[in-house]
Design a protein around this motif. Structure first.
Motif, PDB file in Angstrom:
ATOM      1  N   THR A 185      -5.654 -40.509 -66.566  1.00  0.00           N
ATOM      2  CA  THR A 185      -5.729 -41.285 -67.815  1.00  0.00           C
ATOM      3  C   THR A 185      -4.644 -42.092 -67.662  1.00  0.00           C
ATOM      4  O   THR A 185      -3.976 -41.617 -67.394  1.00  0.00           O
ATOM      5  N   ILE A 186      -4.792 -43.341 -69.065  1.00  0.00           N
ATOM      6  CA  ILE A 186      -3.640 -43.936 -69.669  1.00  0.00           C
ATOM      7  C   ILE A 186      -4.150 -44.251 -70.902  1.00  0.00           C
ATOM      8  O   ILE A 186      -5.241 -44.119 -71.144  1.00  0.00           O
ATOM      9  N   THR A 187      -2.672 -43.865 -71.911  1.00  0.00           N
ATOM     10  CA  THR A 187      -2.524 -43.022 -73.137  1.00  0.00           C
ATOM     11  C   THR A 187      -1.523 -44.383 -73.354  1.00  0.00           C
ATOM     12  O   THR A 187      -0.586 -44.080 -73.138  1.00  0.00           O
ATOM     13  N   ASN A 188      -2.334 -45.904 -74.788  1.00  0.00           N
ATOM     14  CA  ASN A 188      -0.679 -46.213 -74.498  1.00  0.00           C
ATOM     15  C   ASN A 188      -0.073 -46.822 -73.733  1.00  0.00           C
ATOM     16  O   ASN A 188       0.968 -46.703 -73.390  1.00  0.00           O
ATOM     17  N   SER A 189      -0.855 -47.638 -72.704  1.00  0.00           N
ATOM     18  CA  SER A 189      -0.176 -47.805 -71.278  1.00  0.00           C
ATOM     19  C   SER A 189       0.302 -47.424 -70.522  1.00  0.00           C
ATOM     20  O   SER A 189       1.108 -47.661 -70.015  1.00  0.00           O
ATOM     21  N   SER A 190       0.620 -46.058 -70.714  1.00  0.00           N
ATOM     22  CA  SER A 190       1.079 -45.046 -69.934  1.00  0.00           C
ATOM     23  C   SER A 190       0.604 -44.130 -68.947  1.00  0.00           C
ATOM     24  O   SER A 190      -0.307 -43.710 -69.967  1.00  0.00           O
ATOM     25  N   GLY A 191       1.235 -43.501 -67.919  1.00  0.00           N
ATOM     26  CA  GLY A 191       0.457 -42.467 -67.710  1.00  0.00           C
ATOM     27  C   GLY A 191       1.623 -41.324 -66.215  1.00  0.00           C
ATOM     28  O   GLY A 191       1.769 -42.407 -66.119  1.00  0.00           O
ATOM     29  N   SER A 192       0.598 -40.499 -65.876  1.00  0.00           N
ATOM     30  CA  SER A 192       1.198 -39.955 -64.341  1.00  0.00           C
ATOM     31  C   SER A 192       0.354 -38.968 -63.865  1.00  0.00           C
ATOM     32  O   SER A 192      -0.318 -38.540 -64.925  1.00  0.00           O
ATOM     33  N   THR A 193       0.761 -39.190 -62.893  1.00  0.00           N
ATOM     34  CA  THR A 193      -0.368 -37.486 -62.134  1.00  0.00           C
ATOM     35  C   THR A 193       0.628 -36.845 -61.265  1.00  0.00           C
ATOM     36  O   THR A 193       1.308 -37.518 -60.363  1.00  0.00           O
ATOM     37  N   GLU A 194       0.936 -35.343 -61.107  1.00  0.00           N
ATOM     38  CA  GLU A 194       1.424 -35.054 -60.026  1.00  0.00           C
ATOM     39  C   GLU A 194       0.324 -34.635 -58.836  1.00  0.00           C
ATOM     40  O   GLU A 194      -0.682 -34.204 -58.465  1.00  0.00           O
ATOM     41  N   VAL A 195       1.757 -35.370 -57.985  1.00  0.00           N
ATOM     42  CA  VAL A 195       1.036 -35.329 -56.057  1.00  0.00           C
ATOM     43  C   VAL A 195       1.524 -34.694 -55.027  1.00  0.00           C
ATOM     44  O   VAL A 195       2.414 -34.639 -55.318  1.00  0.00           O
ATOM     45  N   SER A 196       1.331 -33.895 -54.496  1.00  0.00           N
ATOM     46  CA  SER A 196       1.655 -33.364 -53.006  1.00  0.00           C
ATOM     47  C   SER A 196       1.548 -33.451 -51.752  1.00  0.00           C
ATOM     48  O   SER A 196       0.375 -34.471 -51.157  1.00  0.00           O
ATOM     49  N   PHE A 197       2.027 -33.686 -51.176  1.00  0.00           N
ATOM     50  CA  PHE A 197       2.274 -34.811 -49.592  1.00  0.00           C
ATOM     51  C   PHE A 197       2.060 -33.381 -48.701  1.00  0.00           C
ATOM     52  O   PHE A 197       3.522 -33.119 -48.671  1.00  0.00           O
ATOM     53  N   ALA A 198       1.535 -33.158 -47.724  1.00  0.00           N
ATOM     54  CA  ALA A 198       2.091 -32.348 -46.955  1.00  0.00           C
ATOM     55  C   ALA A 198       1.719 -32.515 -45.663  1.00  0.00           C
ATOM     56  O   ALA A 198       0.684 -33.228 -45.422  1.00  0.00           O
TER      57      ALA A 198
END
Length: 318
Positions: A280-293
């Motif tokens: 989701t984006i709230t007030n034009s910003s957001g983030s998601t934690e991901v990982s690469f293996a």
């Protein structure tokens, strides 16, 4: 003897009563002598093609004496040419929401919004204006916080004749508490900069075959930001890359027997090529934690030396 006779002239001033209204429980305002300033929340409803108003209440009361008949009533109704748009919105289509009916302007005079009688001294007055979102290509609606939206004139009348209760016009000023903008927003991931995932020095023997048994993992936070109007929306991030030949969720690398898997560390959910990340984006910003293996094909030992892999993350709004 002369007598002087004088006369005392008594001037009797009769009180004139008017409706008194308040906004959000604030002070009562005499609507015959003063306007009522109402700050409203604007909502951009693209599905309906309109900007609507909410987040406020207007209540009005009468001053009928207790000995007045119960049948006496006070009416609030529309006035011809009773909507005067502010300078920043006068080019937009508009109308009034009268008890749930969306009526384009001009709204005919004499449509009732509320009525009082002696037994109901206070009533809600539904004063709502809407604006049409332009549909022509390249046309948008943009309203800034604090913008003067409109003057609404209403007619106050009674079902009885009394010099104490003359008919008159009352004025309500509508002012935007927030802003809206229907023009497209530009949203990007990590400021549109390349994402570099470096696994460092890798021992081919130690590479695992899944995210659970490989020691080579790198965490990364995808950060979202939008230019233009404030964005509050669910989003989808599409992962596009060439799939590996040995694992359905791994992307191919320059080493035939090595691949890279994108996954969500909070749930261990794998995101294969063509897969999606929901956020989701709230007030034009957001983030998601991901990982690469980094993983390998079972029963193999990838060749030594540097390797590369590439993919594209695409942010999509509904």
């Amino acid at each position: 003897m002369k007598y002087m006779t004088g006369f005392i002239l008594l001037l009797l001033m009769q009180n004139v009563f008017a409706a008194h209204c308040q906004v959000d429980g604030g002070p009562w305002v005499d609507m015959k002598t003063s306007p009522l300033d109402v700050h409203v929340d604007l909502r951009l409803d693209k599905d309906a093609g309109k900007v609507t108003m909410s987040g406020y209440s207007v209540r009005c009361m009468h001053d009928f004496p207790g000995w007045y008949p119960d049948s006496n009533k006070q009416y609030f109704s529309t006035v011809a040419s009773g909507l005067i748009l502010g300078p920043t919105v006068m080019d937009y289509g508009s109308g009034m929401d009268i008890l749930g009916a969306l009526l384009p302007w001009p709204v005919s005079a004499g449509r009732y919004l509320a009525l009082h009688d002696r037994l109901t001294p206070v009533v809600d007055l539904p004063v709502k204006v809407y604006f049409d979102i332009p549909t022509a290509p390249g046309k948008y609606i943009k309203i800034k916080p604090g913008a003067f939206l409109a003057v609404v004139l209403l007619f106050v009348t009674y079902n009885f004749d009394s010099p104490q209760y003359p008919a008159y016009r009352m004025r309500i000023n509508l002012i935007a508490r927030n802003g809206v903008d229907s023009s497209p927003s530009t949203c990007v991931i990590n400021n549109n900069l390349p994402i570099n995932i470096d696994f460092g020095s890798v021992d081919a023997v130690a590479i695992g075959t899944s995210i659970f048994n490989t020691p080579y993992k790198k965490d990364f936070r995808l950060r979202y930001s939008c230019d233009g109007p404030s964005v509050n929306s669910p989003i989808t991030v599409k992962w596009q890359a060439t799939p590996s030949a040995f694992h359905t969720h791994a992307i191919a690398t320059s080493k035939q027997d090595a691949g890279v898997i994108l996954f969500r560390p909070d749930s261990s959910a794998l995101v294969g090529p063509g897969g999606e990340i929901r956020s989701t984006i709230t007030n034009s910003s957001g983030s998601t934690e991901v990982s690469f293996a980094l993983v390998k094909k079972p029963d193999t030992f990838p060749d030594a030396g540097p390797f590369t892999a590439s993919g594209t993350l695409t942010l999509m709004l509904p």
